[in-house]
Write an enzyme that holds these catalytic residues in place. Sequence first.
Site, PDB file in Angstrom:
ATOM      1  N   THR A  89       1.233  -0.111   6.296  1.00  0.00           N
ATOM      2  CA  THR A  89       1.242  -0.919   5.213  1.00  0.00           C
ATOM      3  C   THR A  89       1.657  -2.418   5.767  1.00  0.00           C
ATOM      4  O   THR A  89       2.395  -2.565   6.675  1.00  0.00           O
ATOM      5  CB  THR A  89       1.998  -0.577   4.110  1.00  0.00           C
ATOM      6  N   GLY A  90       1.268  -3.329   5.040  1.00  0.00           N
ATOM      7  CA  GLY A  90       1.596  -4.777   5.370  1.00  0.00           C
ATOM      8  C   GLY A  90       0.538  -5.796   5.320  1.00  0.00           C
ATOM      9  O   GLY A  90      -0.549  -5.364   4.652  1.00  0.00           O
ATOM     10  N   THR A 106       0.895  -1.107  -0.041  1.00  0.00           N
ATOM     11  CA  THR A 106       0.065   0.044  -0.014  1.00  0.00           C
ATOM     12  C   THR A 106       0.922   1.065  -0.037  1.00  0.00           C
ATOM     13  O   THR A 106       1.900   1.441   0.680  1.00  0.00           O
ATOM     14  CB  THR A 106      -0.862  -0.163   1.247  1.00  0.00           C
ATOM     15  N   ASP A 116      -6.717  -3.242   5.753  1.00  0.00           N
ATOM     16  CA  ASP A 116      -6.645  -1.946   6.766  1.00  0.00           C
ATOM     17  C   ASP A 116      -6.670  -0.657   5.974  1.00  0.00           C
ATOM     18  O   ASP A 116      -6.984   0.471   6.568  1.00  0.00           O
ATOM     19  CB  ASP A 116      -5.269  -1.924   7.413  1.00  0.00           C
ATOM     20  N   VAL A 163     -11.028  -6.835   1.955  1.00  0.00           N
ATOM     21  CA  VAL A 163     -10.381  -5.320   2.263  1.00  0.00           C
ATOM     22  C   VAL A 163      -9.666  -5.462   3.359  1.00  0.00           C
ATOM     23  O   VAL A 163      -9.906  -6.575   4.112  1.00  0.00           O
ATOM     24  CB  VAL A 163     -11.775  -4.477   2.809  1.00  0.00           C
TER      25      VAL A 163
END
Lengths: 319, 319
Positions: B203-204, B152, B183, B181
């Site tokens: 992100t992750g 992201t 986070d 979906v």
Amino acid sequence: MKYAFIGTWRMSFESIKENINLLKKPDPKGNAIVNAISYIEDFPYYKSVGYGGLPNEECDVELDAGFMNGNTFQVGAIAGVKNVKNPIKLARELSYSKFNSFLVGKGAEEYAKKNGFEIKDMLSERAIQHYELKIKKLKENPQLSPYDGHDTVGMVSLDVANNMFAATSTSGLFMKKPGRVGDSPIAGSGFYCVSSIGGATATGLGEDILKGCLSFQVVEKLKNGISVKDAPQQVVKEFNDLLNLKLGYCGAISIVALDKDGNWGVGTNCEFSFVVGNQNEDVEIYIAKPNSELTSLQIEKPSKEWLENYDKKRRGTIE
Amino acid sequence: MKYAFIGTWRMSFESIKENINLLKKPDPKGNAIVNAISYIEDFPYYKSVGYGGLPNEECDVELDAGFMNGNTFQVGAIAGVKNVKNPIKLARELSYSKFNSFLVGKGAEEYAKKNGFEIKDMLSERAIQHYELKIKKLKENPQLSPYDGHDTVGMVSLDVANNMFAATSTSGLFMKKPGRVGDSPIAGSGFYCVSSIGGATATGLGEDILKGCLSFQVVEKLKNGISVKDAPQQVVKEFNDLLNLKLGYCGAISIVALDKDGNWGVGTNCEFSFVVGNQNEDVEIYIAKPNSELTSLQIEKPSKEWLENYDKKRRGTIE
């Protein structure tokens, strides 16, 4: 032996009463909370959850639900989903997934179909009547806000083995735009739960609740030693005041919470009914009314008139 | 004069460099962050954001984005959306709405069409090649995890007038189930921002980040006086350790953050590149590597080889 069950709104009463006994034995899968929320989803006269829920502006019923296991932090959620009889069951199932644990829209529906969840047309005749009446009123008075009815059911449960769960289910804002999602399926905002601390769940204007991660904030306060009697109202007051200052308004916000010992508390910036029972207290309906500064709450049992009026509004003529 | 811009991954470099000057004047609408993220959405070689983003298991590109105004707490978000050229622009637009500020799936697409947002087929030839290769590999080796590629783009910006914003955009997990979906569009988890304190974005593995409201947690630590140099890594370590203990695993988590004075920090449980610049430091790419206990980070500029290799992986032959 400690156990407790708390739920938003008067609608939680029958379902909590029916399922609280499940918490007297270890309930590591959260069957009590899933059964209790399913009961409300199936009940046709509650117009903000499951079957009978009020539709969006295109007269489609779109459902959201969330589930959190307080032992493992597992979260499952769905949003904007049509035709799934029990959204909460789907949310729990998704919580077991390492990947793909939050599904929205058509994808969630396909998942439900493929995995044997019951499919049902969730739009009731009564919901159509509500919709048609609202459309008529909006034509007569275009100044009217189309939006009302965001009475999410949210619950937190604690069993005798200290398994805690939080969960929500809603059809969201009546007359919402298609695809609109509020706080209900959002971990941290609509619900949050840590078995070693406590859990919380929110209802109200989702657009505002999710600006503040309010359920997470309540659990943080419990973690920091603030009593569950005080934490939810502190969170509501602080965020209500902050939003009024920074944004100029704050929608309705109500929160119910349990701590790990089965003590309970609520917070609200409006009149709010809820249901709670635990090892010491029978399951009862209460109404919480905040003072104007939101610094304190009056909590009392509803009058007979209030209860009758509630029932009449749900089952009586639509007007 | 204080200003700062931080973004996840090396991909943020050109766009932050190009847009950081906008922060030297008051930027109350967040044009700098929206322009910077749009740039990445439009860039065909980043395979996890916007055009060129990798598709879901049915070879559809589904996009998520979130936007938060740190002055007003306004949040706008979309999830599971196809064919919208710049998801971040749609997210910002929705942040202005009192109701319906988070839209998913078809509803969000319809809103975009009706309101003049640019519509585009977001599936690139190159993404199709990645998809076909992955399908082939999965057939050859059914043990292979289908999931990777959840890079992201998330950014936080601070302008000279102390306007702060946080925003994200992603195509999510490669080979995800339709409607999945993470986070990224979730306030508190993927992003959070309060202009009087600071902002963070993550992100992750979204499924794990949203179990902990990690961006919100970073901002809370800043509020409680912990330095932005320390707060993100503390949050990552604490939650990584907690999930490993309670759930038995923890996915990749990386966070970037700014405080209200333009100081920055990052946290990560894996090797992680990011981009930052402020009133004192030119825009640079860095790589953060945590020690095995996650108690400290080594932050250094990438080698020439690393940069060339990064570029080759994005533009070179797909294998």
